[in-house]
Design a protein around this motif. Structure first.
Motif, PDB file in Angstrom:
ATOM      1  N   PHE A  80     -28.708  -5.625   7.660  1.00 29.82           N
ATOM      2  CA  PHE A  80     -28.131  -5.164   8.920  1.00 29.82           C
ATOM      3  C   PHE A  80     -26.749  -5.764   9.171  1.00 29.82           C
ATOM      4  CE2 PHE A  80     -32.744  -4.636   9.816  1.00 29.82           C
ATOM      5  CZ  PHE A  80     -32.720  -3.261   9.901  1.00 29.82           C
ATOM      6  N   ASN A  81     -25.835  -5.513   8.257  1.00 30.40           N
ATOM      7  CA  ASN A  81     -24.452  -5.909   8.507  1.00 30.40           C
ATOM      8  C   ASN A  81     -23.590  -4.652   8.544  1.00 30.40           C
ATOM      9  OD1 ASN A  81     -23.289  -5.283   5.873  1.00 30.40           O
ATOM     10  ND2 ASN A  81     -24.428  -7.054   5.112  1.00 30.40           N
ATOM     11  N   LYS A  82     -22.392  -4.771   9.089  1.00 28.46           N
ATOM     12  CA  LYS A  82     -21.549  -3.598   9.331  1.00 28.46           C
ATOM     13  C   LYS A  82     -21.270  -2.796   8.065  1.00 28.46           C
ATOM     14  CE  LYS A  82     -18.921  -4.556  13.461  1.00 28.46           C
ATOM     15  NZ  LYS A  82     -17.604  -4.848  14.014  1.00 28.46           N
ATOM     16  N   SER A  83     -21.029  -3.468   6.964  1.00 33.08           N
ATOM     17  CA  SER A  83     -20.651  -2.744   5.752  1.00 33.08           C
ATOM     18  C   SER A  83     -21.814  -1.939   5.159  1.00 33.08           C
ATOM     19  CB  SER A  83     -20.091  -3.702   4.703  1.00 33.08           C
ATOM     20  OG  SER A  83     -21.070  -4.624   4.304  1.00 33.08           O
ATOM     21  N   LEU A  84     -23.027  -2.398   5.378  1.00 27.64           N
ATOM     22  CA  LEU A  84     -24.185  -1.700   4.804  1.00 27.64           C
ATOM     23  C   LEU A  84     -24.885  -0.740   5.754  1.00 27.64           C
ATOM     24  CD1 LEU A  84     -26.138  -4.250   2.573  1.00 27.64           C
ATOM     25  CD2 LEU A  84     -24.966  -2.192   1.882  1.00 27.64           C
ATOM     26  N   ILE A  85     -24.688  -0.896   7.040  1.00 30.46           N
ATOM     27  CA  ILE A  85     -25.488  -0.134   8.007  1.00 30.46           C
ATOM     28  C   ILE A  85     -25.277   1.372   7.869  1.00 30.46           C
ATOM     29  CG2 ILE A  85     -23.918  -0.176   9.999  1.00 30.46           C
ATOM     30  CD1 ILE A  85     -27.637  -0.875  10.222  1.00 30.46           C
ATOM     31  N   ILE A  86     -24.053   1.820   7.656  1.00 28.40           N
ATOM     32  CA  ILE A  86     -23.795   3.260   7.513  1.00 28.40           C
ATOM     33  C   ILE A  86     -24.441   3.776   6.234  1.00 28.40           C
ATOM     34  CG2 ILE A  86     -21.988   4.997   7.165  1.00 28.40           C
ATOM     35  CD1 ILE A  86     -20.265   3.359   9.116  1.00 28.40           C
ATOM     36  N   THR A  87     -24.287   3.022   5.163  1.00 27.51           N
ATOM     37  CA  THR A  87     -24.919   3.421   3.896  1.00 27.51           C
ATOM     38  C   THR A  87     -26.433   3.470   4.042  1.00 27.51           C
ATOM     39  OG1 THR A  87     -23.109   2.363   2.713  1.00 27.51           O
ATOM     40  CG2 THR A  87     -25.061   2.879   1.435  1.00 27.51           C
ATOM     41  N   MET A  88     -27.016   2.475   4.720  1.00 27.09           N
ATOM     42  CA  MET A  88     -28.461   2.450   4.927  1.00 27.09           C
ATOM     43  C   MET A  88     -28.915   3.635   5.781  1.00 27.09           C
ATOM     44  SD  MET A  88     -29.843  -0.049   3.270  1.00 27.09           S
ATOM     45  CE  MET A  88     -31.399  -0.274   4.058  1.00 27.09           C
ATOM     46  N   ALA A  92     -31.465   6.397   4.593  1.00 25.23           N
ATOM     47  CA  ALA A  92     -32.685   6.662   5.368  1.00 25.23           C
ATOM     48  C   ALA A  92     -32.772   8.136   5.749  1.00 25.23           C
ATOM     49  CB  ALA A  92     -32.724   5.790   6.614  1.00 25.23           C
ATOM     50  N   LEU A  93     -31.648   8.722   6.142  1.00 21.61           N
ATOM     51  CA  LEU A  93     -31.624  10.139   6.486  1.00 21.61           C
ATOM     52  C   LEU A  93     -31.991  11.006   5.277  1.00 21.61           C
ATOM     53  CD1 LEU A  93     -30.936  12.361   8.581  1.00 21.61           C
ATOM     54  CD2 LEU A  93     -28.602  12.313   7.654  1.00 21.61           C
ATOM     55  N   LEU A  94     -31.389  10.697   4.123  1.00 22.47           N
ATOM     56  CA  LEU A  94     -31.695  11.476   2.916  1.00 22.47           C
ATOM     57  C   LEU A  94     -33.149  11.306   2.490  1.00 22.47           C
ATOM     58  CD1 LEU A  94     -28.402  10.890   0.888  1.00 22.47           C
ATOM     59  CD2 LEU A  94     -29.141  13.009   2.000  1.00 22.47           C
ATOM     60  N   TYR A  95     -33.657  10.067   2.524  1.00 20.54           N
ATOM     61  CA  TYR A  95     -35.068   9.846   2.188  1.00 20.54           C
ATOM     62  C   TYR A  95     -35.982  10.554   3.185  1.00 20.54           C
ATOM     63  CZ  TYR A  95     -34.987   6.516  -1.679  1.00 20.54           C
ATOM     64  OH  TYR A  95     -34.861   5.939  -2.915  1.00 20.54           O
ATOM     65  N   GLY A  96     -35.629  10.507   4.457  1.00 17.06           N
ATOM     66  CA  GLY A  96     -36.442  11.179   5.481  1.00 17.06           C
ATOM     67  C   GLY A  96     -36.498  12.684   5.271  1.00 17.06           C
ATOM     68  N   ILE A  97     -35.339  13.298   5.058  1.00 19.88           N
ATOM     69  CA  ILE A  97     -35.303  14.744   4.798  1.00 19.88           C
ATOM     70  C   ILE A  97     -36.052  15.064   3.513  1.00 19.88           C
ATOM     71  CG2 ILE A  97     -33.790  16.688   4.208  1.00 19.88           C
ATOM     72  CD1 ILE A  97     -31.678  15.370   6.082  1.00 19.88           C
ATOM     73  N   GLY A  98     -35.826  14.252   2.483  1.00 14.99           N
ATOM     74  CA  GLY A  98     -36.521  14.465   1.214  1.00 14.99           C
ATOM     75  C   GLY A  98     -38.029  14.351   1.355  1.00 14.99           C
ATOM     76  N   ALA A  99     -38.479  13.346   2.111  1.00 11.34           N
ATOM     77  CA  ALA A  99     -39.921  13.153   2.301  1.00 11.34           C
ATOM     78  C   ALA A  99     -40.538  14.312   3.064  1.00 11.34           C
ATOM     79  CB  ALA A  99     -40.185  11.833   3.032  1.00 11.34           C
TER      80      ALA A  99
END
Length: 158
Positions: A80-88, A92-99
């Motif tokens: 949960f840091n600024k540089s990773l949060i957008i990527t995460m 998460a969005l792609l995994y959610g849609i995929g699931a």
């Protein structure tokens, strides 16, 4: 089955030798677990609504990891840091849609093996994206060949 094994050999071929890395065994174990889980998911989805199932299917592994190794909580600040949060969030969005789309297809499919086989488009896409985005250019031809042979082998099995 021969083609799938051949693809593993091709992808692990390095300058005249066949080598297996430490990551290959967990990957094979993951494949076994996902295969068994897909059949289990099909059975569950015959009697459980899709969205609560997907919610629980994503929540329970996290809670299980927390129960097994509670000190994981101390390392969450690295995620949960600024540089990773957008990527995460994108991940998460792609995994959610995929699931949701995968389990939706699995729920309505007569033959789950066909759903899983079609889902293997992700194998080829992962290989190409690894080459293009992650710069995995060493043995690129063999990686592409291995992915294609593996998908052909899976199509033949199902």
């Amino acid at each position: 089955t021969f083609l799938i094994i051949l693809s593993v050999i091709i992808v692990n071929y390095r300058k005249g030798t066949f080598s297996i890395s430490r990551s290959d065994f967990p990957a094979l174990l993951a494949g076994l677990c996902f295969g068994l889980a897909n059949i289990n998911d099909k059975i569950i989805l015959e009697s459980v609504p899709l969205y609560p199932f997907v919610f629980i299917a994503f929540l329970f592994p996290s809670l299980l990891m927390l129960a097994i190794k509670p000190q994981i909580i101390l390392k969450l600040n690295t995620v949960f840091n600024k540089s990773l949060i957008i990527t995460m969030l994108i991940t998460a969005l792609l995994y959610g849609i995929g699931a949701i789309t995968f389990f939706s297809a699995l729920q309505i499919a007569v033959f789950p093996s066909k759903v899983v086989t079609i889902n293997l488009v992700g194998v080829i896409l992962t290989v190409f994206m690894g080459i293009l985005i992650l710069n995995e250019k060493d043995n690129a031809f063999l990686k592409i060949l291995g992915a294609v042979i593996s998908v052909i082998g899976i199509y033949l099995v199902s």
